[in-house]
Design a protein around this motif. Structure first.
Motif, PDB file in Angstrom:
ATOM      1  N   ARG A  76      -1.090   4.324  -0.049  1.00  0.00           N
ATOM      2  CA  ARG A  76      -2.210   5.263  -0.145  1.00  0.00           C
ATOM      3  C   ARG A  76      -1.949   6.641   0.651  1.00  0.00           C
ATOM      4  O   ARG A  76      -2.591   7.706   0.480  1.00  0.00           O
ATOM      5  CB  ARG A  76      -3.291   4.635   0.770  1.00  0.00           C
ATOM      6  N   CYS A  77      -0.968   6.478   1.744  1.00  0.00           N
ATOM      7  CA  CYS A  77      -0.533   7.816   2.412  1.00  0.00           C
ATOM      8  C   CYS A  77       1.059   7.945   2.471  1.00  0.00           C
ATOM      9  O   CYS A  77       1.711   7.028   2.078  1.00  0.00           O
ATOM     10  CB  CYS A  77      -1.292   8.045   3.749  1.00  0.00           C
ATOM     11  N   ALA A 115      -6.688   7.091   5.752  1.00  0.00           N
ATOM     12  CA  ALA A 115      -6.196   6.687   4.598  1.00  0.00           C
ATOM     13  C   ALA A 115      -6.469   5.039   4.719  1.00  0.00           C
ATOM     14  O   ALA A 115      -6.538   4.219   3.857  1.00  0.00           O
ATOM     15  CB  ALA A 115      -4.969   7.043   4.186  1.00  0.00           C
ATOM     16  N   CYS A 116      -5.956   4.621   5.880  1.00  0.00           N
ATOM     17  CA  CYS A 116      -5.692   3.243   6.387  1.00  0.00           C
ATOM     18  C   CYS A 116      -7.206   2.492   6.635  1.00  0.00           C
ATOM     19  O   CYS A 116      -7.325   1.366   6.969  1.00  0.00           O
ATOM     20  CB  CYS A 116      -4.897   2.965   7.495  1.00  0.00           C
ATOM     21  N   ALA A 159       4.037   5.750   3.911  1.00  0.00           N
ATOM     22  CA  ALA A 159       4.543   4.432   2.873  1.00  0.00           C
ATOM     23  C   ALA A 159       6.124   4.925   2.902  1.00  0.00           C
ATOM     24  O   ALA A 159       6.905   3.924   2.736  1.00  0.00           O
ATOM     25  CB  ALA A 159       3.924   4.449   1.770  1.00  0.00           C
ATOM     26  N   ARG A 210       8.572   4.082   5.828  1.00  0.00           N
ATOM     27  CA  ARG A 210       8.358   2.696   6.668  1.00  0.00           C
ATOM     28  C   ARG A 210       9.396   1.528   6.205  1.00  0.00           C
ATOM     29  O   ARG A 210       9.883   1.770   5.193  1.00  0.00           O
ATOM     30  CB  ARG A 210       7.027   2.247   6.367  1.00  0.00           C
ATOM     31  N   TRP A 237      -8.552  -0.420   5.073  1.00  0.00           N
ATOM     32  CA  TRP A 237      -7.915  -1.766   5.328  1.00  0.00           C
ATOM     33  C   TRP A 237      -8.350  -2.198   6.790  1.00  0.00           C
ATOM     34  O   TRP A 237      -8.296  -3.421   7.050  1.00  0.00           O
ATOM     35  CB  TRP A 237      -6.633  -1.302   5.401  1.00  0.00           C
ATOM     36  N   ILE A 264      -3.439   2.397  12.247  1.00  0.00           N
ATOM     37  CA  ILE A 264      -2.614   2.666  11.132  1.00  0.00           C
ATOM     38  C   ILE A 264      -1.472   1.420  11.094  1.00  0.00           C
ATOM     39  O   ILE A 264      -0.949   0.879  12.008  1.00  0.00           O
ATOM     40  CB  ILE A 264      -1.936   3.928  11.555  1.00  0.00           C
ATOM     41  N   MET A 265      -1.155   1.088   9.804  1.00  0.00           N
ATOM     42  CA  MET A 265      -0.128   0.074   9.424  1.00  0.00           C
ATOM     43  C   MET A 265       1.236   0.499   9.310  1.00  0.00           C
ATOM     44  O   MET A 265       1.985  -0.473   9.173  1.00  0.00           O
ATOM     45  CB  MET A 265      -0.841  -1.015   8.475  1.00  0.00           C
ATOM     46  N   CYS A 266       1.477   1.681   9.182  1.00  0.00           N
ATOM     47  CA  CYS A 266       3.072   2.009   8.921  1.00  0.00           C
ATOM     48  C   CYS A 266       3.018   3.109   9.911  1.00  0.00           C
ATOM     49  O   CYS A 266       2.435   3.869  10.560  1.00  0.00           O
ATOM     50  CB  CYS A 266       3.172   2.885   7.500  1.00  0.00           C
ATOM     51  N   CYS A 308       0.875  -1.215  -0.146  1.00  0.00           N
ATOM     52  CA  CYS A 308       0.119  -0.083  -0.066  1.00  0.00           C
ATOM     53  C   CYS A 308       0.833   1.286   0.085  1.00  0.00           C
ATOM     54  O   CYS A 308       1.922   1.552   0.749  1.00  0.00           O
ATOM     55  CB  CYS A 308      -0.834  -0.009   1.331  1.00  0.00           C
TER      56      CYS A 308
HETATM   57  S1  SF4 Z   1      -0.579   3.721   6.848  1.00  0.00           S
HETATM   58 FE1  SF4 Z   1      -2.181   2.345   5.794  1.00  0.00          FE
HETATM   59  S2  SF4 Z   1      -2.839   3.694   4.006  1.00  0.00           S
HETATM   60 FE2  SF4 Z   1      -0.818   4.791   4.804  1.00  0.00          FE
HETATM   61  S3  SF4 Z   1       0.700   3.564   3.468  1.00  0.00           S
HETATM   62 FE3  SF4 Z   1       0.482   2.496   5.204  1.00  0.00          FE
HETATM   63  S4  SF4 Z   1      -0.949   0.562   4.749  1.00  0.00           S
HETATM   64 FE4  SF4 Z   1      -1.242   2.310   3.319  1.00  0.00          FE
END
Ligand code: SF4
Length: 201
Positions: free
Chosen positions: A18-19, A101-102, A22, A25, A105, A85-87, A16
């Motif tokens: 999307r924001c 943005a997340c 990325a 990370r 997901w 939030i995944m990052c 991803c």
């Molecule tokens: S925080 Fe979520 S939306 Fe943003 S890049 Fe990572 S996975 Fe994608």
């Protein structure tokens, strides 16, 4: 359109962009735990250790969470852990724009995992799922109904490191959750969660 398989969804999440998070990370921190959880613990965002290892709650806060899960006596195959939030956000500061943005997901993960209860960890996790909820200080340790099912808000485990009162509240709320768990999920009635065929990550 049909929901993707868990493996497909994880693969999409891991690539991803999307924001803006990325860019900095090392890993997209998706999930750790059972492919068919009846409890999902939902934190806010990965920290440095989580970013390095690609797994949620593997640092100091994770150790406190794991200790609580042991206290709760939740079997290994019955819980999972993820974040809003995944990052990793810079400075570990929760980023509302990244949370927006997340969000698709997060919704997809909850749809595929289909837990009976979501235990939110910290104010941002609670308000991500239930924006109308009041202050966490008033609501932690109390069951809440929301559009997706049952919520149980807890403090974020990291909050307990610097204030004794928070640690005492954490222990009280975990004990309360332990009392309530059998009421929600009586032993042997777990049923067949939608995620039964998913691949754990
Ligand atoms: S925080 Fe979520 S939306 Fe943003 S890049 Fe990572 S996975 Fe994608």
């Amino acid at each position: 359109m049909d929901a993707p398989s868990w493996a497909e969804a994880v693969s999409r999440m891991r690539s991803c962009t999307r924001c803006s998070l990325a860019e900095g990370r090392r890993n997209v921190v998706v999930y750790r735990g059972s492919p068919s959880p009846w409890v999902v613990f939902l934190g806010e965002a990965p920290g440095a250790k989580e970013d390095e290892l690609g797994r949620p709650f593997v640092g100091r806060a994770g150790r406190l969470l794991d200790a609580a899960i042991e206290t709760l006596a939740i079997p290994e195959d019955s819980y999972g852990i993820t974040n809003v939030i995944m990052c990793r956000p810079p400075g570990n500061v929760f980023d509302p724009e990244a949370a927006r943005a997340c969000r698709p997901w997060l919704d997809l993960k909850l749809e595929l995992l289909s837990p009976k209860i979501v235990v939110t960890l910290g104010s941002s996790a609670l308000h991500a799922l239930d924006p109308a909820a009041g202050p966490l200080a008033r609501l932690s340790g109390e069951t809440r109904e929301w559009s997706g099912g049952t919520l149980f808000p807890l403090l974020h485990p990291a909050a307990t490191f610097h204030r004794r009162a928070y640690r005492e509240q954490w222990d009280r709320d975990v004990a309360r959750l332990k009392d309530l768990l059998p009421q929600w999920i009586p032993a042997g009635t777990k049923g067949e969660p939608a995620g039964a065929l998913l691949t754990p990550v």
